[in-house]
Scaffold this motif. Sequence first.
Motif, mmCIF file in Angstrom:
data_model
loop_
_atom_site.group_PDB
_atom_site.id
_atom_site.type_symbol
_atom_site.label_atom_id
_atom_site.label_comp_id
_atom_site.label_asym_id
_atom_site.label_seq_id
_atom_site.Cartn_x
_atom_site.Cartn_y
_atom_site.Cartn_z
ATOM 1 N N UNK A 261 0.813 -1.223 0.000
ATOM 2 C CA UNK A 261 0.000 0.000 0.000
ATOM 3 C C UNK A 261 0.841 1.266 0.000
ATOM 4 N N UNK A 262 2.157 1.107 0.046
ATOM 5 C CA UNK A 262 3.042 2.274 0.013
ATOM 6 C C UNK A 262 4.335 1.851 -0.681
ATOM 7 N N UNK A 263 5.345 2.703 -0.663
ATOM 8 C CA UNK A 263 6.592 2.428 -1.369
ATOM 9 C C UNK A 263 7.123 1.035 -1.096
ATOM 10 N N UNK A 264 7.572 0.343 -2.154
ATOM 11 C CA UNK A 264 8.298 -0.905 -1.969
ATOM 12 C C UNK A 264 9.778 -0.543 -1.921
ATOM 13 N N UNK A 265 10.438 -0.912 -0.819
ATOM 14 C CA UNK A 265 11.835 -0.503 -0.653
ATOM 15 C C UNK A 265 12.827 -1.511 -1.195
ATOM 16 N N UNK A 266 12.526 -2.824 -1.068
ATOM 17 C CA UNK A 266 13.463 -3.816 -1.595
ATOM 18 C C UNK A 266 12.701 -4.993 -2.162
ATOM 19 N N UNK A 267 13.283 -5.592 -3.199
ATOM 20 C CA UNK A 267 12.764 -6.829 -3.767
ATOM 21 C C UNK A 267 13.944 -7.782 -3.925
ATOM 22 N N UNK A 268 13.779 -9.036 -3.470
ATOM 23 C CA UNK A 268 14.862 -10.018 -3.608
ATOM 24 C C UNK A 268 14.317 -11.383 -4.005
ATOM 25 N N UNK A 269 14.816 -11.905 -5.120
ATOM 26 C CA UNK A 269 14.602 -13.321 -5.402
ATOM 27 C C UNK A 269 15.420 -14.118 -4.393
ATOM 28 N N UNK A 270 14.890 -15.265 -3.952
ATOM 29 C CA UNK A 270 15.714 -16.124 -3.113
ATOM 30 C C UNK A 270 16.890 -16.612 -3.963
ATOM 31 N N UNK A 271 18.147 -16.475 -3.491
ATOM 32 C CA UNK A 271 19.298 -16.727 -4.371
ATOM 33 C C UNK A 271 19.408 -18.168 -4.851
ATOM 34 N N UNK A 272 18.934 -19.133 -4.037
ATOM 35 C CA UNK A 272 19.056 -20.524 -4.469
ATOM 36 C C UNK A 272 17.704 -21.168 -4.738
ATOM 37 N N UNK A 273 16.624 -20.454 -4.492
ATOM 38 C CA UNK A 273 15.284 -21.006 -4.691
ATOM 39 C C UNK A 273 14.386 -19.904 -5.260
ATOM 40 N N UNK A 274 14.668 -19.482 -6.512
ATOM 41 C CA UNK A 274 14.082 -18.235 -7.021
ATOM 42 C C UNK A 274 12.602 -18.315 -7.387
ATOM 43 N N UNK A 275 11.936 -19.472 -7.117
ATOM 44 C CA UNK A 275 10.470 -19.470 -7.203
ATOM 45 C C UNK A 275 9.896 -18.656 -6.046
ATOM 46 N N UNK A 276 10.777 -18.315 -5.100
ATOM 47 C CA UNK A 276 10.368 -17.508 -3.952
ATOM 48 C C UNK A 276 10.951 -16.118 -4.086
ATOM 49 N N UNK A 277 10.106 -15.118 -3.849
ATOM 50 C CA UNK A 277 10.539 -13.732 -3.952
ATOM 51 C C UNK A 277 10.028 -12.998 -2.716
ATOM 52 N N UNK A 278 10.788 -11.997 -2.266
ATOM 53 C CA UNK A 278 10.451 -11.284 -1.037
ATOM 54 C C UNK A 278 10.464 -9.789 -1.293
ATOM 55 N N UNK A 279 9.459 -9.084 -0.751
ATOM 56 C CA UNK A 279 9.384 -7.636 -0.912
ATOM 57 C C UNK A 279 9.043 -7.008 0.434
ATOM 58 N N UNK A 280 9.530 -5.775 0.657
ATOM 59 C CA UNK A 280 9.192 -5.091 1.904
ATOM 60 C C UNK A 280 8.841 -3.649 1.604
ATOM 61 N N UNK A 281 8.108 -3.039 2.517
ATOM 62 C CA UNK A 281 7.486 -1.757 2.189
ATOM 63 C C UNK A 281 7.405 -0.794 3.365
ATOM 64 N N UNK A 282 7.247 0.461 2.990
ATOM 65 C CA UNK A 282 6.939 1.559 3.897
ATOM 66 C C UNK A 282 5.668 1.262 4.707
ATOM 67 N N UNK A 283 4.781 0.428 4.158
ATOM 68 C CA UNK A 283 3.515 0.171 4.858
ATOM 69 C C UNK A 283 3.673 -0.812 6.030
#
Length: 375
Positions: A261-283
Amino acid sequence: AMEDVSAKFVSQKISRTRWRPLPAAALQPPDVFATGSWDNEDNRVSIWSAGDLGNAGLNGEYHGEPHLLCDIQHNGDVMDMQFLDQERIVVASSTGTVTIFRHHQNNQTLSANHRWEKAHYHVGQDTSCGGAACTGVVCNNPEIVTVGEDGRINLFRADQRDAVRTIDNADSSTLHAVTFLRTTEILTVNSIGQLKIWDLRQQRNEPSQIFSLAGDRVPLHCVDRHPNQQHIVATGGQDGMLSIWDIRQGTMPVSLLNAHEAEMWEVHFHPSDPDHLFTCSEDGSLWHWDTSTNVSEKPSFLHQGGRSTAYLSHSTINQSVVSAWLSNDPTKDRMEITNLIPNQTLSVNSLDVLGPCLVYGTDAEAIYVNRQLFA
């Protein structure tokens, strides 16, 4: 699952968290991470031990909180940081300076190993240039690439005093983040919704390709490249949207996913299991996006522990979406999204994933470690 998470209150706002890379042959999970702070009187770069695994309880659950191994004062806000190798960490400052700190493991101290003063700067009317924030740094030892508010791109080598290469007016807007596409190519994102590819072998100072969000030119804050399929790139923007790009085709994202709902600050594919992705936010949220095949058999977490799960059928997503991220394979018709922080508070500024471990840092002056991401 929250019992897998240990928290440490650190009385400073945390802008960056990074796992120390593991040696190539290592089998153990990561155990040491670095943090940088911002918006404090006295900002610091700190090295932490994730806690005592010997403390595991009878059921193998993990107890113990992260503890400080060493720290050092940092001039300006820590805008970004990246490990160069096991011992050295490259830190980008709001003052425009880029510093390599060395972690001495024998006596647990940090020292400034090398400094590029005002690697980024605004040219003022007078000759004394004011520093411009260095917003992003990425390393491929010994090479270090930095980007900044001044639209500049620098290529440094850890063993050389002067920049190997500088592209002075790479961008007319702020560059927010940078990552390597291949050893000789980098990707940048900027404040007018553009993703650009730069070939460092070329002497010309123009990008080799430009991609952009249609329409509103929403600033892009973060970028990551799929670790195995280098044509797949994820970016996050000021509007909280997650964009997936296939740089082999077109100039627009192949999919736009409603996220935070607000700025996304970082996005990371999992380095060894890239079907998984992680994002974090100002919200105040941190999302785990799971496109692995067996998602449909997984239990829904809707009613457990305050986690929320959304299923997106691929009909709602542009059909060309896939690896898991780009396939129109009908078996991949679901994506599971879990908010790993049920009780949202202040901004989650940074996250890093390695093996089964997640570390993240917040404006609530706390760092959190989850040692059992896939439990």
